[in-house]
Write an enzyme that holds these catalytic residues in place. Structure first.
Site, short mmCIF file in Angstrom:
data_model
loop_
_atom_site.label_atom_id
_atom_site.label_comp_id
_atom_site.label_asym_id
_atom_site.label_seq_id
_atom_site.Cartn_x
_atom_site.Cartn_y
_atom_site.Cartn_z
N LYS A 103 0.93 -1.15 -0.13
CA LYS A 103 0.00 0.09 0.10
C LYS A 103 0.89 1.35 -0.10
CE LYS A 103 -4.70 0.50 0.21
NZ LYS A 103 -5.64 -0.30 0.01
N1 GLU Z 1 -7.14 0.01 -3.36
C1 GLU Z 1 -7.91 -1.40 -3.50
C2 GLU Z 1 -8.02 -2.15 -2.55
O1 GLU Z 1 -7.94 -1.62 -1.48
C3 GLU Z 1 -7.45 -1.91 -4.81
C4 GLU Z 1 -6.00 -2.40 -4.79
C5 GLU Z 1 -5.40 -2.83 -6.14
O2 GLU Z 1 -6.21 -2.96 -6.97
O3 GLU Z 1 -4.28 -3.29 -6.08
O4 GLU Z 1 -8.23 -3.31 -2.49
#
Ligand code: GLU
Length: 415
Positions: A103
């Site tokens: 993240k």
């Molecule tokens: N931000 C989204 C999540 O929390 C998608 C992450 C992604 O597609 O890599 O799952």
């Protein structure tokens, strides 16, 4: 203030305890593999220079490259991102995708920046984290307050630095430059397919079920729309300013249009609609409550007052473990984030493999594969929860944590 990383650790440790997990795996999974903090200087429109804090955190790449969104938010900090990265590890493991968990984010209020400032911020951030991202290292995606334009700037900056176009470095791009059909609605659609299956298992009927959605953005609008389509009644919604409530049902389409035009609910004018606090909206009576904003919304302070049958977690980490205990005692079914909202990362994975293969799927194929993978994960979680009389969250954690631990065991410790 509840620290999301402590929440994530507690969830991991609870699962590790039930699994009787070897200490090495526990320790390995409690720690981030890599945490990068960068400062991002950018020139503002007025000629001054501002410095922002940015981060990219990789929790685990044992099952494949890191995967997870980038959020722009004033409250972004290391501990929040560590929790979110860990939750990504569980999501990808639960779906058995060959990806890990990561993240990132920038501590900024994007609403205070012009489009030009946002572009410069995104491009400079991409360069600062350049060495730790890439199609076979770690693949960012959109998250809170970022979108396909953000991803287009990231992909372009990365490609410019490498001297060739590399679409697979991020997902959630516009379709014209290697994005996937259906990615923009994927998280909301995933929520819908899962709640549909659950409602079927419980022998319930969508007809005239009442819905409350906290957070009316990329995820909340889609699930509200889909549930209304099958006969549910959306009685409450909220954004970061305020909540709107109407027992007889809100005009969902009008509210979606209102948000698309950049409106804030605090400025929404309609005499038949009651304005209430955006936390109070969570405690109004309804059938399905959908927290689709951010973490730590349902805590031990308000869990007792929650009055619904099912909680469908659109956000990451909206419910704390203490709240979970209270909800379980009240027999409220919680469909956990790492399962419920995993449709987003699943279509991100489809985008990634389409980019690598330079071959793009049509919408039917996306929908078909989305349902296939998601519902398989749902069945596995549901059956384990039935077999062992445990919550859906505990079941999902047992599967995800053991899947990841198996990978650690098979790979062994280097050197
Ligand atoms: N931000 C989204 C999540 O929390 C998608 C992450 C992604 O597609 O890599 O799952």
């Amino acid at each position: 203030m509840i620290n999301p990383y402590e929440v994530a650790l507690r969830q991991l440790n609870d699962a590790a305890e039930i699994l009787d997990l070897e200490l090495f795996f526990r320790k390995k999974l409690q720690h981030m593999e890599r945490s990068l903090a960068v400062s991002i200087p950018i020139r503002m429109d007025d000629g001054s220079v501002e410095i922002f804090e940015g981060y990219r955190i990789q929790h685990s790449t044992v099952r494949g490259p890191g995967k997870g969104g980038i959020r722009y938010d004033e409250n972004v900090n290391m501990d929040e991102l560590k929790a979110l990265a860990m939750w990504m590890t569980w999501k990808t493991a639960l779906l058995k995708l060959p990806l890990g968990g990561a993240k990132g984010g920038i501590c900024v209020n994007p609403k205070k920046l012009s489009q030009g400032e946002l572009e410069r911020l995104t491009r400079r951030f991409t360069v600062e984290i350049l060495n730790v991202i890439g199609p076979d290292i770690d693949i960012p995606a959109p998250d809170v307050n970022t979108n396909s334009q953000t991803m287009a700037w990231m992909m372009d900056t990365y490609s410019m630095q490498k001297g060739r176009t590399i679409p697979g470095v991020v997902t959630g791009k516009p379709v014209e430059i290697g994005g996937s059909l259906g990615r923009d609605r994927a998280t909301g659609m995933g929520l819908f397919y899962i709640i549909q299956k659950l409602v079927e298992k419980l022998n319930l009927n969508f007809n005239s079920m009442s819905i409350i959605v906290q957070g009316f953005g990329k995820v909340g609008t889609v699930i509200a729309e889909e549930l209304e389509e099958v006969g549910c009644k959306v009685i409450g919604v909220s954004d970061s300013t305020i909540g709107l409530y109407r027992e007889a049902g809100l005009n969902t389409q009008e509210l979606i249009a209102f948000k698309k035009n950049g409106g804030s609910f605090v400025n929404y004018d309609n005499d038949s609609v009651q304005k209430i606090d955006n936390r109070e909206i969570l405690t109004k009576r309804c059938d399905i409550l959908i927290p689709a904003a951010k973490e730590n919304e349902i805590t031990k302070e308000n869990a007792d007052q929650i009055d619904c049958k099912i909680i469908l977690e659109g956000a990451n980490g909206p419910t704390t473990p203490n709240a979970d205990e209270i909800l379980n005692a009240k027999n409220i079914i919680v469909v956990p984030d790492i399962l419920a909202n995993s449709g987003g990362v699943l279509v991100s994975y489809f985008e990634y493999i389409q980019d690598i293969n330079a071959y793009f799927w049509d919408m039917d194929r996306i929908n078909e594969e989305l349902q296939k993978v998601l519902l398989k994960a749902f069945e596995e979680v549901y059956h384990l929860s039935q077999d062992k009389s445990i919550s859906l969250r505990t079941a999902a954690y047992l599967i995800a944590v053991s899947e990841t631990s198996k990978a650690i065991q098979l790979r062994g410790l280097y050197p």
